[in-house]
Design a protein around this motif. Sequence first.
Motif, PDB file in Angstrom:
ATOM      1  N   UNK A  28       6.060  -2.514 -11.104  1.00  0.00           N
ATOM      2  CA  UNK A  28       5.137  -2.510  -9.963  1.00  0.00           C
ATOM      3  C   UNK A  28       4.390  -1.182  -9.833  1.00  0.00           C
ATOM      4  N   UNK A  29       4.981  -0.124 -10.377  1.00  0.00           N
ATOM      5  CA  UNK A  29       4.360   1.202 -10.267  1.00  0.00           C
ATOM      6  C   UNK A  29       3.175   1.374 -11.214  1.00  0.00           C
ATOM      7  N   UNK A  30       3.041   0.470 -12.162  1.00  0.00           N
ATOM      8  CA  UNK A  30       1.938   0.574 -13.129  1.00  0.00           C
ATOM      9  C   UNK A  30       0.628   0.175 -12.453  1.00  0.00           C
ATOM     10  N   UNK A  31      -0.349   1.046 -12.567  1.00  0.00           N
ATOM     11  CA  UNK A  31      -1.650   0.766 -11.983  1.00  0.00           C
ATOM     12  C   UNK A  31      -2.256  -0.489 -12.601  1.00  0.00           C
ATOM     13  N   UNK A  32      -2.665  -1.415 -11.744  1.00  0.00           N
ATOM     14  CA  UNK A  32      -3.268  -2.648 -12.236  1.00  0.00           C
ATOM     15  C   UNK A  32      -2.342  -3.841 -12.135  1.00  0.00           C
ATOM     16  N   UNK A  33      -1.052  -3.561 -11.907  1.00  0.00           N
ATOM     17  CA  UNK A  33      -0.100  -4.671 -11.746  1.00  0.00           C
ATOM     18  C   UNK A  33      -0.250  -5.235 -10.337  1.00  0.00           C
ATOM     19  N   UNK A  45      10.683 -11.048 -17.073  1.00  0.00           N
ATOM     20  CA  UNK A  45       9.818 -10.534 -16.020  1.00  0.00           C
ATOM     21  C   UNK A  45       8.469 -11.221 -16.161  1.00  0.00           C
ATOM     22  N   UNK A  46       8.030 -11.842 -15.078  1.00  0.00           N
ATOM     23  CA  UNK A  46       6.708 -12.451 -15.063  1.00  0.00           C
ATOM     24  C   UNK A  46       5.790 -11.466 -14.350  1.00  0.00           C
ATOM     25  N   UNK A  47       4.759 -11.061 -15.060  1.00  0.00           N
ATOM     26  CA  UNK A  47       3.883 -10.022 -14.536  1.00  0.00           C
ATOM     27  C   UNK A  47       2.443 -10.514 -14.478  1.00  0.00           C
ATOM     28  N   UNK A  48       1.829 -10.250 -13.339  1.00  0.00           N
ATOM     29  CA  UNK A  48       0.405 -10.549 -13.188  1.00  0.00           C
ATOM     30  C   UNK A  48      -0.311  -9.209 -13.079  1.00  0.00           C
ATOM     31  N   UNK A  49      -1.317  -9.026 -13.908  1.00  0.00           N
ATOM     32  CA  UNK A  49      -2.000  -7.732 -13.893  1.00  0.00           C
ATOM     33  C   UNK A  49      -3.479  -7.856 -14.241  1.00  0.00           C
ATOM     34  N   UNK A  50      -4.216  -6.840 -13.829  1.00  0.00           N
ATOM     35  CA  UNK A  50      -5.649  -6.803 -14.133  1.00  0.00           C
ATOM     36  C   UNK A  50      -5.835  -6.305 -15.558  1.00  0.00           C
ATOM     37  N   UNK A  51      -6.449  -7.127 -16.358  1.00  0.00           N
ATOM     38  CA  UNK A  51      -6.619  -6.799 -17.776  1.00  0.00           C
ATOM     39  C   UNK A  51      -7.413  -5.522 -18.009  1.00  0.00           C
ATOM     40  N   UNK A  52      -8.311  -5.223 -17.089  1.00  0.00           N
ATOM     41  CA  UNK A  52      -9.147  -4.039 -17.262  1.00  0.00           C
ATOM     42  C   UNK A  52      -8.372  -2.751 -16.994  1.00  0.00           C
ATOM     43  N   UNK A  54      -4.666  -2.383 -17.130  1.00  0.00           N
ATOM     44  CA  UNK A  54      -3.426  -2.121 -17.860  1.00  0.00           C
ATOM     45  C   UNK A  54      -3.192  -3.201 -18.909  1.00  0.00           C
ATOM     46  N   UNK A  55      -2.130  -3.033 -19.666  1.00  0.00           N
ATOM     47  CA  UNK A  55      -1.813  -4.013 -20.700  1.00  0.00           C
ATOM     48  C   UNK A  55      -0.295  -4.070 -20.907  1.00  0.00           C
ATOM     49  N   UNK A  56       0.134  -4.997 -21.718  1.00  0.00           N
ATOM     50  CA  UNK A  56       1.568  -5.199 -21.947  1.00  0.00           C
ATOM     51  C   UNK A  56       2.240  -3.973 -22.554  1.00  0.00           C
ATOM     52  N   UNK A  57       1.480  -3.233 -23.342  1.00  0.00           N
ATOM     53  CA  UNK A  57       2.033  -2.051 -23.994  1.00  0.00           C
ATOM     54  C   UNK A  57       2.499  -1.026 -22.950  1.00  0.00           C
TER      55      UNK A  57
END
Length: 71
Positions: A28-33, A45-52, A54-57
């Motif tokens: 949750x601390x990752x920007x864009x999540x 873990x099911x994660x929804x994030x903004x592709x622009x 952040x990324x899975x890496x």
Amino acid sequence: MSFLAHETLKIEGMECDHCVLRVGRAIASVQGVIEVDVNLETKEAVVEFEEAKTDLKKIKAVVRDAGYEPL
Ligand SMILES: [Cu+2]
């Protein structure tokens, strides 16, 4: 408005609710999540994030930093 991605990642090493909490907070601390749901039984873990933003890496990197092993 950027595109949202839904990804499910397997995470090894979680043994209790405390681990789930740590992994969830780290992701949750990752920007864009936008949202994260960690499941102890399925070890996922099911994660929804903004592709622009952040990324899975990057998400896997914070999981690793928290002491767990993303697959
Ligand atoms: Cu634990």
